[in-house]
Design an enzyme around this catalytic site. Structure first.
Site, mmCIF file in Angstrom:
data_model
loop_
_atom_site.group_PDB
_atom_site.id
_atom_site.type_symbol
_atom_site.label_atom_id
_atom_site.label_comp_id
_atom_site.label_asym_id
_atom_site.label_seq_id
_atom_site.Cartn_x
_atom_site.Cartn_y
_atom_site.Cartn_z
ATOM 1 C CD GLU A 165 5.482 0.099 10.608
ATOM 2 O OE1 GLU A 165 4.660 0.739 9.848
ATOM 3 O OE2 GLU A 165 5.122 -1.139 10.718
ATOM 4 C CE LYS A 180 -4.525 -3.875 -3.708
ATOM 5 N NZ LYS A 180 -3.189 -4.161 -4.092
ATOM 6 C CB CYS A 228 3.352 -4.823 11.274
ATOM 7 S SG CYS A 228 2.831 -6.471 11.586
ATOM 8 C CD GLU A 240 -1.015 -6.487 11.854
ATOM 9 O OE1 GLU A 240 -0.743 -5.322 12.281
ATOM 10 O OE2 GLU A 240 -0.710 -7.221 11.033
#
Lengths: 498, 283
Positions: free
Chosen positions: A408, A203, A311, A277
């Site tokens: 983040e 997906k 990331c 991850e």
């Protein structure tokens, strides 16, 4: 390899203004005629494009303009079930019986076809996701092809991974990928899973599904049996249906730590294998004995590459106190030279923010950062009038407790702190719930090895940053995830070892 | 002239290199196997004891993981030596409290010694097998090296098997982790002897802590503790595994489930983190 976004061969005519530079250059637009975007995209299940049982579609927009470019099918629970059934059928059938050698042959074909259709993929990636064409052209697509080529060769050599043990595939894998490197993340997920003999339901992210759907075409061209790869589009609910489907043996997810935790929780009461991850708040450390100009380029590449939608972005800069004034001054100068604009322009350094939602999030966090303090500096680069853009910026003179140092952002926002001793640098770098990546800039080899060993991070770049390779394992410590992707270590996420 | 009365051993927790009574004063009474005769009182670890164990384990981490692989191997081998020296004592305990025959008890001790020796010989080799120099498409020296995860909690299986227990503890510390071992009822008889093995093996204090616990009493506390990086859950209770997985999500604990084969490379790599470093090559 990653092309440093600072190295343009074009001369820059700069006019000094009160704040920064005005960048004046001629546009060099990449043509889009190589890509045909269907007005409506269906689901890829059992080797065919099929209409969703939900009968629903949603829009996907080009973030560079904010305009709709296509419609995507919205997969509901029944569609997910069809995709998983197709994957199971393939796993129990032709694919499950195929030799590693033949699986490898098919994957090699995928790598080659991707190389042949590279420009088409690069343009589509930029149109759909807003990243500069020079990045999709020079980073995303070549690395995606390399990933298939690298893993193709593993397919008939898996027994070498665990001597004296029996290695076997996990089964049907549900894979959910993010919007920052749509094609590359699809490659990171699909290539090892298929090399190891699994079948997949993938997906892609709801804002960036087009290159994954084009990849479906590549799998058909390569001659993959029906159902080995299934691609379903949709948002969170589609992903949840895939995660919770009882006949999925393994989930692989790349995305935020918060969503990763939700997934882990939702399948905690099952025996599904899970690799994650997740997010990061990676420290990039400059020592006084670094090659400063080289380090500045590394910092720019570390945080402003791909609009900061990375990331492992080097979002927390730690600078030895004695050189902080010089570093901040040089960074400010460099910030003003970053060209923000049309992602299809080959001169563009920083393209469009991936979605309006992400743009608003970045704006909110920057506003919060300003309230919390620190010295704010933002590039004066003009922004296009249409589309989602944000000029690169940085906060210097901030503390470890500053919110922007803790969470983040996933945008072109850098924070800068100082340190006095290597120990302080290590303590500050490790002061995070994440542990994805880190950077070190110093010309002293023994110091680099010592610091690299002490950093709690899965990837450490020394005198470089944001480099990726199919043969190099990637993944994090602590709340940055479980497992590795790429290299020999990445294969273990897709194998059972008895 | 002797009194004719044995000196009975008080079985305490093994924490931070010392034998201590639990802070809660909780204990359980052990009987001789199939008898009502009093065997010993066993000190039970509480939630607070567990937190203390985590502190000690955390403090031990840099020292233990910083030792050379050769040194760690020698200390693991020393455990085998100490276990051998306590063979008669442990056999007697296993016969009295667990009802094992002489032969069965001997086999238990043999199993434990085999495990200590196996991992003693692995500490300076496993990195050669799991670390890697990666062939990067560019001018970089790129290598993946393993390192310890950190504070690891080992929940033993319910059925007594000293060989498997020693293998699990050895594999965990072989890779540089520190290990808090939670021992359930069938292992209570050997808590003191095992502690004495570790206390006399030159193992730095806190590298191994041993707590006797009742069935899954501390489950929520160790699974939720933010300083615990990994949990080795050897109990086969599926409901408990699911709970541990769920409670461990807050800090993304690594949850390691039982392996059939306890003497293998994967037992060590289960408890390792992998770090990949990039260094440019050039003038």
């Amino acid at each position: 390899m990653i092309k440093k976004i600072s190295k343009s061969k074009k001369p820059i005519k700069a006019e000094k203004k009160s704040k920064g530079f005005k960048i004046d250059y001629s546009p060099s637009l990449e043509g889009t005629s190589i890509v045909t975007i269907k007005p409506r995209n269906e689901l890829f299940i059992g080797g065919k494009f099929v209409a969703p049982k939900s009968n629903k579609y949603f829009d996907t927009v080009n973030p560079a303009t904010g305009e709709k470019i296509s419609e995507l099918a919205l997969a509901n629970k029944d569609d997910v079930d069809s995709a998983v059934k197709a994957a199971r059928h393939a796993y129990n059938g032709e694919w499950g019986k195929m030799s590693g050698k033949d699986r490898g042959r098919l994957l090699f074909r995928v790598a080659r076809i991707l190389q042949e259709r590279a420009r088409e993929f690069a343009v589509l990636e930029t149109l759909d996701g807003g990243k500069p064409i020079k990045e999709s052209r020079d980073v995303d697509v070549p690395l995606a092809a390399q990933h298939f080529f690298y893993h193709a060769g593993w397919a008939d050599k898996l027994d070498y991974l665990a001597p004296n043990k029996k290695v076997s595939p996990v089964g049907v894998c549900g894979q959910i990928i993010p919007w920052n490197f749509p094609l590359l993340m699809a490659a990171w997920k699909l290539a090892p899973a298929l090399a190891c003999g699994n079948t997949v339901v993938l997906k892609p992210a709801e804002t960036t599904s087009l290159t994954a759907l084009l990849l479906a075409d590549v799998f058909n061209e390569a001659g993959f049996p029906a159902g080995v790869v299934n691609i379903i589009t949709g948002a969170g609910e589609t992903g949840a249906a895939l995660v919770n489907h009882p006949d999925v043996n393994k989930i692989a997810f790349t995305g935020s730590t918060d969503v990763g935790k939700l997934i882990a929780k939702s399948i905690a009461h099952s025996n599904k294998k899970l690799s994650l991850e997740l997010g990061g708040k990676s420290a990039n450390i400059i020592f006084a004995d670094a090659a400063i100009d080289q380090a500045i380029e590394g910092v720019v590449n570390g945080i402003y590459f791909n609009q900061g939608h990375v990331c492992c972005a080097g979002s927390r800069l730690l600078v030895e106190e004695s050189i902080v004034d010089e570093v901040v001054k040089k960074l400010q100068r460099r910030l003003d030279m970053i060209r923000v604009g049309n992602p299809l322009d080959k001169n563009t350094d920083l393209g469009a923010i991936n979605s309006l939602e992400q743009l608003n999030k970045i704006k909110e966090l920057v506003d919060l950062g300003k309230k919390e303090g620190g010295d704010f500096y933002q590039s004066s680069s003009p922004l296009p009038k249409k589309g989602y853009y944000f000029a690169p910026c940085m906060f210097s003179n901030v503390t470890s407790a500053h919110t922007l140092n803790r969470i983040e952002i996933f945008g072109p926002v850098l924070t800068i702190q100082t340190f006095r001793t290597p120990d302080e640098a290590i303590t500050k770098a490790n002061d995070s719930r994440y542990g994805l990546a880190a950077g070190i800039w110093s010309e002293k080899g023994s110091k680099n090895l010592k610091i690299a060993g002490a950093l709690k991070a899965g990837v450490v770049w020394v005198n470089t940053y944001n480099k990726f390779d199919a043969a190099s394992p990637f993944g994090g410590f602590a709340e940055s995830g479980w497992g590795r992707e790429g290299g020999r270590h990445g294969l273990f996420s897709y194998l059972k070892i008895d | 002239m002797t009194s004719g009365l044995n000196v009975l051993k008080t079985i305490k927790l093994y924490m931070n290199g010392e034998f201590v009574r639990g802070e809660s004063g909780k204990y359980s009474t052990m009987k001789y196997y199939n008898s009502d005769k009093h065997y010993a009182h066993i000190t039970l670890g509480s939630r607070k004891d567990f937190r203390g164990a985590v502190e000690s384990s955390h403090a031990a981490q840099p020292g233990w993981s910083g030792k050379t692989a050769y040194n760690r191997g020698q200390i693991l081998y020393r455990m085998a030596e100490m276990m051998e020296g306590k063979r008669a004592e442990i056999i007697s305990v296993l016969k009295d409290a667990n009802g094992l025959s002489e032969k069965e008890a001997n086999a238990e001790v043999d199993g434990a010694i085999d495990s200590f020796v196996y991992y003693a010989g692995f500490s300076d080799k496993y990195t050669s097998l799991v670390d890697n120099i990666n062939p990067i498409n560019g001018p970089f020296h790129n290598f993946t090296s393993s390192e310890a995860m950190g504070v690891t909690v080992l929940v033993c299986e319910k059925k007594l098997n000293l060989g498997r227990l020693a293998a699990q503890m050895s594999a965990i510390i072989c890779g540089g982790n520190s290990c808090i071992t939670l021992l359930s009822e069938n292992y209570w008889s050997v808590v003191a002897s095992l502690g004495e093995v570790f206390a006399t093996s030159d193992l730095p204090k806190g590298t191994i802590n041993i707590l006797a616990t009742t069935n899954n009493e501390l489950l929520e506390w160790f699974a939720g503790h933010m300083e615990v990086k990994a949990v080795s859950f050897q109990d086969q209770d599926e409901a408990a595994i699911y709970k541990v997985k769920e409670w461990g999500i807050d800090n993304m604990k690594r949850i390691i489930l039982p392996r059939k084969d306890t003497l293998c490379l994967e037992m060590i790599s289960d408890y390792l983190e992998f770090k990949t470093s990039w260094h440019p090559i050039g003038f």
